[in-house]
Scaffold this active site. Sequence first.
Site, mmCIF file in Angstrom:
data_model
loop_
_atom_site.group_PDB
_atom_site.id
_atom_site.type_symbol
_atom_site.label_atom_id
_atom_site.label_comp_id
_atom_site.label_asym_id
_atom_site.label_seq_id
_atom_site.Cartn_x
_atom_site.Cartn_y
_atom_site.Cartn_z
ATOM 1 N N CYS A 86 -40.185 -8.136 12.646
ATOM 2 C CA CYS A 86 -39.572 -6.993 13.510
ATOM 3 C C CYS A 86 -38.231 -7.193 13.965
ATOM 4 C CB CYS A 86 -40.735 -6.931 14.859
ATOM 5 S SG CYS A 86 -40.670 -8.561 15.918
ATOM 6 N N CYS A 90 -34.643 -4.181 7.687
ATOM 7 C CA CYS A 90 -35.755 -5.025 6.869
ATOM 8 C C CYS A 90 -35.405 -5.094 5.370
ATOM 9 C CB CYS A 90 -37.255 -4.511 7.056
ATOM 10 S SG CYS A 90 -37.944 -4.691 8.746
ATOM 11 N N CYS A 101 -38.274 -2.685 12.405
ATOM 12 C CA CYS A 101 -36.911 -2.918 11.935
ATOM 13 C C CYS A 101 -36.374 -2.022 11.143
ATOM 14 C CB CYS A 101 -36.805 -4.574 11.618
ATOM 15 S SG CYS A 101 -38.011 -4.875 10.123
#
Length: 220
Positions: A94, A172, A168
């Site tokens: 996250c 990510c 995210c």
Amino acid sequence: MTRASADVHPPLTIDQQVALHTAATRLAVEFDGSYGTETIEKFLHHSYDQFATVATISHHLPLLAERFARQRLHALARVEGHHRDGRPVVLFLCTHNAGRSQMALGFLTHLAGDRAIAWSGGSEPGTEINPRAIAAMSERGIDISQEFPKPWTDEVVRAADVVVTMGCGDACPVFPGTRYENWTVDDPAGLDLVDVRPIRDEIERRVRRLLDDLTVTTTR
């Protein structure tokens, strides 16, 4: 090696130098036959640098660096084929690695025991675990108070069988051949405990479904 970059931080104190040397010695014993002193010290000091730029309590830094370096070395060993035990590795990501991903890690570890491995990370790691997330998990008998926010690193992502992202976005990491799942789960940051509980319960449901999909038996 990692998305996060280390800024300049104060020189190591004597105590910190001793603590890091002791940590390097422990890691050298643990990874004997897989990695030499140079690799271990590189990972250890790089991990230390990442925490030193944001830490508020410096005397914990060597311990955090050792824990993070150990995880990264285990991940590297999996990537390079030095260690494969058949257990699935799930990485929860996250933004701050302070709430959602930590609760998911707590549930998977609690439910799967030693039948699966859970890691977590953040694109912009915070400085501490969300106290409301800690309290919500404690209500379920799960202690995540000893966890700590950390960045994701390439070897950790590459070693994961499943990467679960929660908020995210484009930050990510994406590696071909890795299974990804994006969970739309509210961020508990700034919420009261009563509002964190539904988020916690949703994460538990998703973790249970994931373990079932991975054919990992749960004991609870």
